[in-house]
Design an enzyme around this catalytic site. Structure first.
Site, PDB file in Angstrom:
ATOM      1  N   ASP A 277      -2.643   1.051   6.964  1.00  0.00           N
ATOM      2  CA  ASP A 277      -1.797   0.813   5.780  1.00  0.00           C
ATOM      3  C   ASP A 277      -1.325  -0.637   5.739  1.00  0.00           C
ATOM      4  O   ASP A 277      -1.209  -1.232   4.663  1.00  0.00           O
ATOM      5  CB  ASP A 277      -0.579   1.747   5.792  1.00  0.00           C
ATOM      6  CG  ASP A 277      -0.969   3.185   6.006  1.00  0.00           C
ATOM      7  OD1 ASP A 277      -1.325   3.861   5.029  1.00  0.00           O
ATOM      8  OD2 ASP A 277      -0.930   3.630   7.170  1.00  0.00           O
TER       9      ASP A 277
ATOM     10  N   ASP B 146       0.884  -1.161   0.000  1.00  0.00           N
ATOM     11  CA  ASP B 146       0.000   0.000   0.000  1.00  0.00           C
ATOM     12  C   ASP B 146       0.923   1.212   0.000  1.00  0.00           C
ATOM     13  O   ASP B 146       1.439   1.603   1.046  1.00  0.00           O
ATOM     14  CB  ASP B 146      -0.895  -0.020   1.242  1.00  0.00           C
ATOM     15  CG  ASP B 146      -1.852   1.154   1.274  1.00  0.00           C
ATOM     16  OD1 ASP B 146      -2.353   1.554   0.210  1.00  0.00           O
ATOM     17  OD2 ASP B 146      -2.096   1.680   2.387  1.00  0.00           O
TER      18      ASP B 146
ATOM     19  N   GLU C   5      -1.261  -1.204  -4.832  1.00  0.00           N
ATOM     20  CA  GLU C   5      -2.525  -0.491  -5.031  1.00  0.00           C
ATOM     21  C   GLU C   5      -2.382   0.535  -6.141  1.00  0.00           C
ATOM     22  O   GLU C   5      -1.427   1.302  -6.176  1.00  0.00           O
ATOM     23  CB  GLU C   5      -2.967   0.208  -3.754  1.00  0.00           C
ATOM     24  CG  GLU C   5      -4.328   0.893  -3.919  1.00  0.00           C
ATOM     25  CD  GLU C   5      -4.816   1.503  -2.635  1.00  0.00           C
ATOM     26  OE1 GLU C   5      -5.559   0.829  -1.919  1.00  0.00           O
ATOM     27  OE2 GLU C   5      -4.424   2.655  -2.368  1.00  0.00           O
TER      28      GLU C   5
END
Length: 168
Positions: A141, A7, A68
């Site tokens: 996260d 992430d 992501e």
């Protein structure tokens, strides 16, 4: 099969190395965040993040790195930092010989929580359940990175075969 979910972020970059276990529950092998000092100059922060990602790749040796893909952020400065962190992660993963894949937040939420509009709390609780963890990974996260890895396992035909065609 190890999948490393990332992430991306410059201040906090979430990561989670998840192992696909045949006919069993996927397991988290490493989960956490890489932090950089917001007061440090940008080039120093990027170099630190790159070094940490390279070390993580060397340690975990994932077959796949799931990152992501961010389509929209309100804050331009935040979007730039996320893009820079994402680029570092993808380049380092490619250099390490891992397959690199990207998933949108909606794809991740759909795969993990069954709802593309799930909130962070729902995603965190599903990550906890799917990985058999004692608690929801923190900060968010780290949970988001684990969700990325689980998303790839849910979407990958090879991983599904290894898992007996079921969900991770």
């Amino acid at each position: 099969m190890f999948v490393l979910g990332i992430d991306p972020g410059l201040s906090r970059c979430g990561y989670a190395c998840v192992e696909a276990v045949p006919r069993g529950r996927s397991r988290a092998r490493a989960i956490g965040v890489i932090r950089t000092d917001a007061q440090a100059p940008l080039p120093a922060r990027l170099a630190e993040l790159q070094a940490e990602i390279v070390a993580l790749l060397d340690e975990t040796r994932p077959a796949v790195v799931a990152v992501e893909q961010v389509f929209f952020q309100v804050n331009v400065r935040s979007a730039m930092a996320t893009g820079q962190a994402s680029g570092l992660a993808m380049a380092a993963a490619h250099r390490a010989g891992a397959q690199v894949v990207q998933y949108t937040p909606t794809q991740v939420k759909q795969a993990v929580a069954g709802d593309g509009r799930a909130d962070k709390d729902q995603v965190g609780r599903m990550v906890q359940t799917l990985l058999g963890l004692d608690r929801v990974p923190e900060p968010a996260d780290a949970a988001d990175a684990a969700a990325l890895a689980l998303c790839h396992l849910a979407h990958s035909p090879l991983a599904r075969a290894a898992l007996g065609a079921g969900r991770p």
